[in-house]
Design an enzyme around this catalytic site. Structure first.
Site, PDB file in Angstrom:
ATOM      1  N   ASP A  58       0.815  -1.225   0.000  1.00 22.80           N
ATOM      2  CA  ASP A  58       0.000   0.000   0.000  1.00 22.80           C
ATOM      3  C   ASP A  58       0.846   1.270   0.000  1.00 22.80           C
ATOM      4  OD1 ASP A  58      -2.197  -1.758   0.278  1.00 22.80           O
ATOM      5  OD2 ASP A  58      -1.915  -1.761   2.451  1.00 22.80           O
ATOM      6  N   LYS A  61       2.453   1.952  -5.076  1.00 22.34           N
ATOM      7  CA  LYS A  61       3.235   1.402  -6.191  1.00 22.34           C
ATOM      8  C   LYS A  61       2.473   1.502  -7.510  1.00 22.34           C
ATOM      9  CE  LYS A  61       3.503  -2.631  -4.286  1.00 22.34           C
ATOM     10  NZ  LYS A  61       2.894  -2.330  -2.987  1.00 22.34           N
ATOM     11  N   GLY A  85      -3.995  -4.862  -4.015  1.00 24.36           N
ATOM     12  CA  GLY A  85      -4.983  -3.897  -4.485  1.00 24.36           C
ATOM     13  C   GLY A  85      -4.218  -2.695  -4.997  1.00 24.36           C
ATOM     14  N   GLN A 269       2.474  -6.237  -2.819  1.00 24.83           N
ATOM     15  CA  GLN A 269       2.781  -6.175  -1.375  1.00 24.83           C
ATOM     16  C   GLN A 269       4.053  -5.343  -1.148  1.00 24.83           C
ATOM     17  OE1 GLN A 269       1.872  -9.707  -2.503  1.00 24.83           O
ATOM     18  NE2 GLN A 269      -0.141  -8.869  -2.225  1.00 24.83           N
TER      19      GLN A 269
HETATM   20  P1  IMP Z   1      -2.323 -12.791   2.685  1.00 23.24           P
HETATM   21  O1  IMP Z   1      -1.359 -12.333   1.664  1.00 23.24           O
HETATM   22  O2  IMP Z   1      -3.761 -12.622   2.301  1.00 23.24           O
HETATM   23  O3  IMP Z   1      -2.018 -14.210   3.127  1.00 23.24           O
HETATM   24  O4  IMP Z   1      -2.148 -11.896   4.004  1.00 23.24           O
HETATM   25  C1  IMP Z   1      -0.969 -11.932   4.789  1.00 23.24           C
HETATM   26  C2  IMP Z   1      -0.662 -10.552   5.353  1.00 23.24           C
HETATM   27  O5  IMP Z   1      -0.252  -9.688   4.312  1.00 23.24           O
HETATM   28  C3  IMP Z   1      -1.842  -9.884   6.025  1.00 23.24           C
HETATM   29  O6  IMP Z   1      -1.362  -9.125   7.117  1.00 23.24           O
HETATM   30  C4  IMP Z   1      -2.394  -8.973   4.941  1.00 23.24           C
HETATM   31  O7  IMP Z   1      -3.103  -7.891   5.468  1.00 23.24           O
HETATM   32  C5  IMP Z   1      -1.116  -8.547   4.252  1.00 23.24           C
HETATM   33  N1  IMP Z   1      -1.277  -8.197   2.830  1.00 23.24           N
HETATM   34  C6  IMP Z   1      -1.386  -9.055   1.812  1.00 23.24           C
HETATM   35  N2  IMP Z   1      -1.454  -8.394   0.653  1.00 23.24           N
HETATM   36  C7  IMP Z   1      -1.369  -7.095   0.933  1.00 23.24           C
HETATM   37  C8  IMP Z   1      -1.351  -5.907   0.127  1.00 23.24           C
HETATM   38  O8  IMP Z   1      -1.411  -5.933  -1.102  1.00 23.24           O
HETATM   39  N3  IMP Z   1      -1.241  -4.738   0.799  1.00 23.24           N
HETATM   40  C9  IMP Z   1      -1.130  -4.694   2.146  1.00 23.24           C
HETATM   41  N4  IMP Z   1      -1.141  -5.756   2.935  1.00 23.24           N
HETATM   42  C10 IMP Z   1      -1.256  -6.964   2.337  1.00 23.24           C
END
Ligand code: IMP
Length: 506
Positions: A58, A61, A85, A269
């Site tokens: 977030d 990017k 996102g 991420q």
């Molecule tokens: P997962 O990727 O859904 O397994 O989530 C693992 C961790 O990464 C959690 O704390 C999510 O909130 C965080 N996370 C995953 N993708 C994003 C992203 O695109 N932006 C911010 N946090 C993310």
């Protein structure tokens, strides 16, 4: 009978030394415009650039990728999945992509979803349909035949595994099935895009995988019963609809590089969520650092010339885990309200927010090999009397300048802050005017803050973003002579660093 060999004979076609499945896009025909010059570094007109997040995702990017995409021929995703996102604003239109690369709304840019991405086909088709409904084409999309597929049990298991882990281990995932799909990839239980295009392989794999996933799901207390036939038919259908986009994308990207094209690798991420280098186990399940672009696309490290690290002017995250510079109200409300979108793009959870953390950024500069720094949301800090930045951690009177691996140690760290004068609040159109004029037009206090960050990180500042639109971006490379690494030491005389007043969590 080995997989891939059906009763009607082998369904594989060999062409120009490439093994391709019948019906898959022939990369050498459809992407001919990308092929030309022989491989020579000197002949390459534009570099291979990776864009990565330096914090917890977030960072903005999508916007930096969108700006860089203007001079790129390809935008390539290499990690993550629909947990991402990426928000891009073009003119009055806003787009939020989860799987589609951020260059998709530029028709001349070829957008690639690499093999390192976990593809949720239902989500991808939804994004494709939504773009088409808004009058945008997607003929510029390619999807790797080697990318792994998110299956229904992955989402179920994501929920169940989080519950089983409980407080202290759960990451607060986006529930998109990301952890389980990468578990299956490594455990060799995975279904790949190529399998969706081959009924025989898909059925054979599902016959083997399905009963095991039922057992695993029940062992975690799951009650879902997936019908094997329903899953098979649904995913076959996805394969039929995605077929036109599927290609051996390593060949597509490789040939583009050979042809002297400019390739932008879009990371999802952020560094601190990386499964290898992040706040394990509170991060995601794919590698988020620049090096992951090679594995997640199928190109060698020599294809990468530039690594742009994107940092927000403060820090935010969704999900669990230690966060040394986290703040409460009223500063937290300031970040959230001015940030205008400090809510998870996927989950809509309010993001946890805090001051910028140079221990993290120096770490990110190292593990990514950053060559350029982009700082976003500098306008969000406007209106604060004092702006703070953590330059080191205090751990029971020992100063830590390197990011610790041990999460208990991280939770016990107190940031050592440096204070900066704040800068005035300005209307959005004034920020846009400043962006048009360049870095020197920024409020002096903001300039001092940014130059200090640049010096601490030791990477030249290439972009400063002061708003959501493309026009709200200052490109320092346009004005500057070739970038050279800045001095490590801060030049201005800061106020004496004040240790945080927050008590340590022992
Ligand atoms: P997962 O990727 O859904 O397994 O989530 C693992 C961790 O990464 C959690 O704390 C999510 O909130 C965080 N996370 C995953 N993708 C994003 C992203 O695109 N932006 C911010 N946090 C993310």
């Amino acid at each position: 009978m080995p997989w891939g060999v059906g009763p009607g004979g082998p369904p594989f076609i060999l062409s120009n030394g490439l093994s391709v499945l019948s019906g898959i896009r022939r990369v050498d025909a459809a992407d001919e415009h990308l092929l030309s010059a022989p491989l020579s570094r000197a002949s390459r007109t534009m570099p291979g650039t990776v864009v990565v997040g330096t914090q917890f995702g977030d960072e903005g990017k999508g916007k930096i990728v969108d700006v860089l995409a203007e001079a790129s021929d390809l935008v390539v995703r290499f990690n993550g999945g629909a947990n991402a996102g990426h928000t891009v604003q073009v003119g009055g239109e806003q787009f939020a992509f989860r799987l589609l690369p951020s260059g998709i709304i530029r028709p001349k840019v070829l957008n690639v979803i690499g093999n390192g991405v976990a593809v949720d086909p239902g989500q991808l088709l939804e994004e494709i349909d939504a773009l088409r409904a808004r009058g945008h084409g997607v003929q510029n999309l390619r999807v790797s035949d080697r990318a792994h597929i998110v299956m229904p049990w992955h989402k179920t298991l994501d929920e169940l595994e989080e519950k089983a882990k409980g407080a202290g281990m759960a990451a607060g995932t986006t529930k998109r099935g990301i952890g389980p799909v990468f578990e299956d990839k490594v455990g060799r239980w995975g279904i790949r895009v190529t399998d969706l295009l081959d009924d025989i392989v898909l059925r054979k794999k599902l016959d083997a995988i399905y009963p095991v996933k039922q057992k695993v799901s029940r062992a975690f207390g799951g009650t879902d019963t997936f019908s094997l036939d329903a899953v098979y038919n649904r995913y076959r259908g996805y394969g039929d609809r995605l077929r036109e986009f599927v290609a051996d994308t390593s060949v597509v990207v490789h040939d583009a590089i050979r042809g002297g094209k400019s390739v932008l690798f879009e990371g999802a991420q952020g560094t601190l969520l990386c499964v290898d280098h992040g706040v394990y186990p509170y991060g995601t399940s794919s590698a988020c650092v620049a090096g992951a672009a090679t594995v997640g696309v199928g190109i060698g490290p020599s294809a990468i010339d530039r690594v742009v690290g994107v940092a927000k002017a403060f820090t935010s995250r969704v999900g669990e885990g230690p966060f040394p510079t986290e703040v409460d109200d009223p500063v937290a409300s300031h970040f959230r309200e001015r940030g205008g979108g400090e809510y998870g793009t996927v989950t809509r959870r309010p993001r946890r927010v805090g001051w910028i953390d140079l221990v993290m950024l120096r770490y990110a500069a190292r593990v990514n090999g950053l060559t350029d720094l982009a700082v976003t949301k500098i306008d969000v800090l406007a209106g604060l009397e004092t702006v703070q930045a953590a330059e080191a951690y205090d751990h029971f009177d020992t100063e830590l300048r390197h990011f610790p691996a041990n999460m208990r140690v991280l939770a016990e760290c107190s940031p050592e802050y440096r204070d900066f004068d704040g800068w005035e609040d300005l209307p959005a159109k004034e920020w846009r005017r400043i962006a048009g004029k360049g870095f020197d037009a920024l409020p002096k206090a903001a300039q001092a803050y940014l130059r200090w960050i640049e010096g601490e990180v030791g990477v030249p500042l290439a972009f400063v973003s002061v708003g959501r639109g493309r026009e709200d971006t200052i490109d320092l490379r346009k004005a500057a002579a070739p970038a050279k690494a800045p001095e490590r030491k801060a030049t201005e005389s800061p106020r004496k660093p004040a240790k945080t007043k927050a008590s340590r969590r022992r």
